[in-house]
Design a protein around this motif. Structure first.
Motif, PDB file in Angstrom:
ATOM      1  N   ALA A   4      49.874 122.804 -10.390  1.00  0.00           N
ATOM      2  CA  ALA A   4      49.001 123.485 -11.349  1.00  0.00           C
ATOM      3  C   ALA A   4      49.261 124.989 -11.353  1.00  0.00           C
ATOM      4  CB  ALA A   4      47.537 123.200 -11.022  1.00  0.00           C
ATOM      5  N   VAL A   5      49.476 125.577 -10.174  1.00  0.00           N
ATOM      6  CA  VAL A   5      49.793 127.002 -10.090  1.00  0.00           C
ATOM      7  C   VAL A   5      51.093 127.303 -10.830  1.00  0.00           C
ATOM      8  CG1 VAL A   5      50.401 128.889  -8.539  1.00  0.00           C
ATOM      9  CG2 VAL A   5      48.536 127.344  -7.923  1.00  0.00           C
ATOM     10  N   ILE A   6      52.109 126.471 -10.597  1.00  0.00           N
ATOM     11  CA  ILE A   6      53.403 126.671 -11.263  1.00  0.00           C
ATOM     12  C   ILE A   6      53.262 126.484 -12.771  1.00  0.00           C
ATOM     13  CG2 ILE A   6      55.757 125.796 -11.464  1.00  0.00           C
ATOM     14  CD1 ILE A   6      55.607 125.012  -8.520  1.00  0.00           C
ATOM     15  N   SER A   7      52.488 125.460 -13.164  1.00  0.00           N
ATOM     16  CA  SER A   7      52.277 125.210 -14.594  1.00  0.00           C
ATOM     17  C   SER A   7      51.578 126.389 -15.260  1.00  0.00           C
ATOM     18  CB  SER A   7      51.455 123.936 -14.768  1.00  0.00           C
ATOM     19  OG  SER A   7      51.147 123.714 -16.127  1.00  0.00           O
ATOM     20  N   GLY A   8      50.559 126.933 -14.588  1.00  0.00           N
ATOM     21  CA  GLY A   8      49.862 128.090 -15.139  1.00  0.00           C
ATOM     22  C   GLY A   8      50.766 129.301 -15.245  1.00  0.00           C
ATOM     23  N   PHE A   9      51.603 129.508 -14.233  1.00  0.00           N
ATOM     24  CA  PHE A   9      52.536 130.643 -14.238  1.00  0.00           C
ATOM     25  C   PHE A   9      53.502 130.538 -15.417  1.00  0.00           C
ATOM     26  CE2 PHE A   9      56.251 133.059 -13.054  1.00  0.00           C
ATOM     27  CZ  PHE A   9      55.745 134.160 -12.397  1.00  0.00           C
ATOM     28  N   ILE A  10      54.043 129.348 -15.631  1.00  0.00           N
ATOM     29  CA  ILE A  10      54.997 129.147 -16.733  1.00  0.00           C
ATOM     30  C   ILE A  10      54.308 129.296 -18.085  1.00  0.00           C
ATOM     31  CG2 ILE A  10      56.533 127.470 -17.827  1.00  0.00           C
ATOM     32  CD1 ILE A  10      57.111 126.346 -15.049  1.00  0.00           C
ATOM     33  N   PRO A  15      48.557 141.458 -25.166  1.00  0.00           N
ATOM     34  CA  PRO A  15      48.703 140.625 -26.374  1.00  0.00           C
ATOM     35  C   PRO A  15      49.543 139.378 -26.157  1.00  0.00           C
ATOM     36  CG  PRO A  15      48.944 142.937 -26.939  1.00  0.00           C
ATOM     37  CD  PRO A  15      48.880 142.878 -25.447  1.00  0.00           C
ATOM     38  N   PHE A  16      50.564 139.465 -25.323  1.00  0.00           N
ATOM     39  CA  PHE A  16      51.403 138.298 -25.052  1.00  0.00           C
ATOM     40  C   PHE A  16      50.610 137.214 -24.322  1.00  0.00           C
ATOM     41  CE2 PHE A  16      54.099 142.060 -25.193  1.00  0.00           C
ATOM     42  CZ  PHE A  16      55.063 141.681 -26.116  1.00  0.00           C
ATOM     43  N   PHE A  17      49.709 137.628 -23.431  1.00  0.00           N
ATOM     44  CA  PHE A  17      48.925 136.664 -22.673  1.00  0.00           C
ATOM     45  C   PHE A  17      47.798 136.075 -23.516  1.00  0.00           C
ATOM     46  CE2 PHE A  17      51.118 139.065 -19.455  1.00  0.00           C
ATOM     47  CZ  PHE A  17      51.441 138.101 -18.508  1.00  0.00           C
ATOM     48  N   ILE A  18      47.344 136.796 -24.544  1.00  0.00           N
ATOM     49  CA  ILE A  18      46.391 136.216 -25.488  1.00  0.00           C
ATOM     50  C   ILE A  18      47.038 135.033 -26.201  1.00  0.00           C
ATOM     51  CG2 ILE A  18      45.100 136.613 -27.620  1.00  0.00           C
ATOM     52  CD1 ILE A  18      44.639 139.462 -26.752  1.00  0.00           C
ATOM     53  N   ILE A  19      48.279 135.227 -26.644  1.00  0.00           N
ATOM     54  CA  ILE A  19      49.023 134.150 -27.302  1.00  0.00           C
ATOM     55  C   ILE A  19      49.225 132.984 -26.342  1.00  0.00           C
ATOM     56  CG2 ILE A  19      51.148 133.534 -28.489  1.00  0.00           C
ATOM     57  CD1 ILE A  19      49.370 135.500 -29.989  1.00  0.00           C
ATOM     58  N   SER A  20      49.591 133.290 -25.101  1.00  0.00           N
ATOM     59  CA  SER A  20      49.808 132.241 -24.105  1.00  0.00           C
ATOM     60  C   SER A  20      48.537 131.445 -23.864  1.00  0.00           C
ATOM     61  CB  SER A  20      50.291 132.858 -22.786  1.00  0.00           C
ATOM     62  OG  SER A  20      51.523 133.530 -22.946  1.00  0.00           O
ATOM     63  N   GLY A  21      47.405 132.143 -23.731  1.00  0.00           N
ATOM     64  CA  GLY A  21      46.148 131.458 -23.508  1.00  0.00           C
ATOM     65  C   GLY A  21      45.737 130.592 -24.685  1.00  0.00           C
ATOM     66  N   ASN A  22      46.054 131.034 -25.894  1.00  0.00           N
ATOM     67  CA  ASN A  22      45.697 130.270 -27.082  1.00  0.00           C
ATOM     68  C   ASN A  22      46.506 128.985 -27.202  1.00  0.00           C
ATOM     69  OD1 ASN A  22      44.226 130.405 -29.850  1.00  0.00           O
ATOM     70  ND2 ASN A  22      46.344 129.942 -30.381  1.00  0.00           N
ATOM     71  N   GLU A  23      47.749 129.012 -26.754  1.00  0.00           N
ATOM     72  CA  GLU A  23      48.644 127.865 -26.900  1.00  0.00           C
ATOM     73  C   GLU A  23      48.681 126.969 -25.666  1.00  0.00           C
ATOM     74  OE1 GLU A  23      50.110 127.204 -29.787  1.00  0.00           O
ATOM     75  OE2 GLU A  23      49.167 129.006 -30.610  1.00  0.00           O
ATOM     76  N   ALA A  24      48.113 127.429 -24.548  1.00  0.00           N
ATOM     77  CA  ALA A  24      48.224 126.698 -23.289  1.00  0.00           C
ATOM     78  C   ALA A  24      47.298 125.487 -23.264  1.00  0.00           C
ATOM     79  CB  ALA A  24      47.902 127.615 -22.118  1.00  0.00           C
ATOM     80  N   GLU A  25      47.687 124.500 -22.466  1.00  0.00           N
ATOM     81  CA  GLU A  25      46.854 123.339 -22.178  1.00  0.00           C
ATOM     82  C   GLU A  25      46.650 123.300 -20.671  1.00  0.00           C
ATOM     83  OE1 GLU A  25      45.340 121.549 -24.286  1.00  0.00           O
ATOM     84  OE2 GLU A  25      46.300 122.390 -26.067  1.00  0.00           O
ATOM     85  N   PRO A  26      45.551 123.857 -20.166  1.00  0.00           N
ATOM     86  CA  PRO A  26      45.339 123.967 -18.721  1.00  0.00           C
ATOM     87  C   PRO A  26      45.410 122.630 -18.008  1.00  0.00           C
ATOM     88  CG  PRO A  26      43.738 125.290 -19.901  1.00  0.00           C
ATOM     89  CD  PRO A  26      44.459 124.478 -20.929  1.00  0.00           C
TER      90      PRO A  26
END
Length: 323
Positions: A10-16, A277-288
């Motif tokens: 999960a840590v690795i998945s979140g990092f990626i 801004p890049f992490f906003i995009i990442s958070g919007n597209e991520a599936e935790p």
């Protein structure tokens, strides 16, 4: 053992997932335009008359002109925070002040009065620094924070509409405002808590615990725009992070590491504003990842309790008196 392996994954998945925004931000604008074009074609095909078709076309063009471009907003954040703010600080302290000191030293050395030059510089430098901070850094810092909030919201809204449709906000306006204000208090108190645990007299452990706090806080920053648009209230947002903390620990790790590199708090803030801004995009597209099987880390509980106590002693008491 299985829980540990799942937590590491999960840590690795979140990092990626947190790094996906650095790629997606360059393609989202094009994808949004293609999506709008397809919707326009569908609307045209369903139009029974030419007049209605022209109205739909004009509406689309007007919406396209009014909708902010994600990459454009990200570049604006970089220019404001990285160029105007950071470079102005660098130019003042690394070019302007050394030049003034060299000129002052040279002027007094002609008359053989180096000691006088050092004495004059000892009070000139603090005066110049204070003047620069008061007349330039402080106003620009406040301005950048206000502008960044607007641009960050534009980026988050545009990305959310593309991938998830119309936002489902908290239905009550008063509850929405209260949620936003309480969230700001929680984030500020949690930042203080992260600083305090970093001061614990336990080597390595204090650094790890402080880093964990910052990673979770940055993850909350990144996902809060999306969750707010989905109608999640603050208790649900905090509980979700605490229950799935390994993923959010990994997600916030890149931003926590990058912002910890500068020794100056102001420069660190600039780094955050440029990268966020890049992490906003990442958070919007991520599936935790939610299959970690880890125990919840109730790190937000102390600040929530403190915020509730402060609220009850101030606003709650005044509200009771008013009633």
């Amino acid at each position: 053992m299985e829980n540990f392996q799942n937590s590491v994954k999960a840590v690795i998945s979140g990092f990626i997932d947190s790094l996906r925004g650095f790629v997606l931000i360059f393609t989202l604008d094009r994808q949004i335009e293609l999506q709008r074009s397809r919707l326009l074609e569908i609307n045209k095909s369903k139009t029974d008359s030419k007049r209605r078709s022209n109205t739909a076309s004009k509406s689309f063009v007007r919406e396209k002109q009014e909708e902010p471009r994600i990459l454009h907003r990200a570049v604006q954040c970089s220019l404001l925070n990285g160029v105007f703010f950071c470079l102005s600080i660098f130019a003042f302290y690394q070019i302007f002040l050394p030049s003034i000191e060299a000129l002052l030293t040279f002027s007094f050395s002609v008359f053989g009065q180096l000691n006088t030059a050092q004495w004059v510089w000892s009070w000139t430098a603090p005066v110049l620094s204070a003047t620069f901070s008061t007349l330039w850094i402080l106003p620009l810092f406040v301005l950048s924070k206000c502008v960044n909030c607007i641009w960050f919201q534009d980026i988050a809204d545009a990305a959310y509409k593309y991938s998830r449709g119309r936002p489902q906000l908290i239905p009550s306006i008063s509850k929405m405002i209260a949620d936003m204000l309480f969230s700001m208090v929680i984030q500020a108190l949690f930042l203080v808590q992260a600083m305090l645990v970093g001061l614990l007299p336990i080597a390595v452990f204090n650094v790890v615990l402080s880093t964990l706090h910052m990673c979770l806080l940055y993850s909350l920053y990144s996902f809060e725009y999306r969750w707010f648009n989905e109608g999640w209230e603050l208790p649900k947002r905090l509980t979700y992070i605490e229950n799935h903390w390994p993923y959010f620990f990994g997600f916030g790790m890149p931003l926590a590491i990058l912002t910890s590199i500068p020794s100056s708090t102001l420069i660190s803030g600039c780094f955050f504003s440029v990268l966020f801004p890049f992490f906003i995009i990442s958070g919007n597209e991520a599936e935790p990842s939610t299959r970690t099987g880890s125990y919840p880390l109730q790190l937000f509980s102390p600040v929530v309790a403190l915020a509730n106590a402060l609220f009850n002693r101030t606003i709650g008491k005044h509200a009771t008196r008013a009633m």
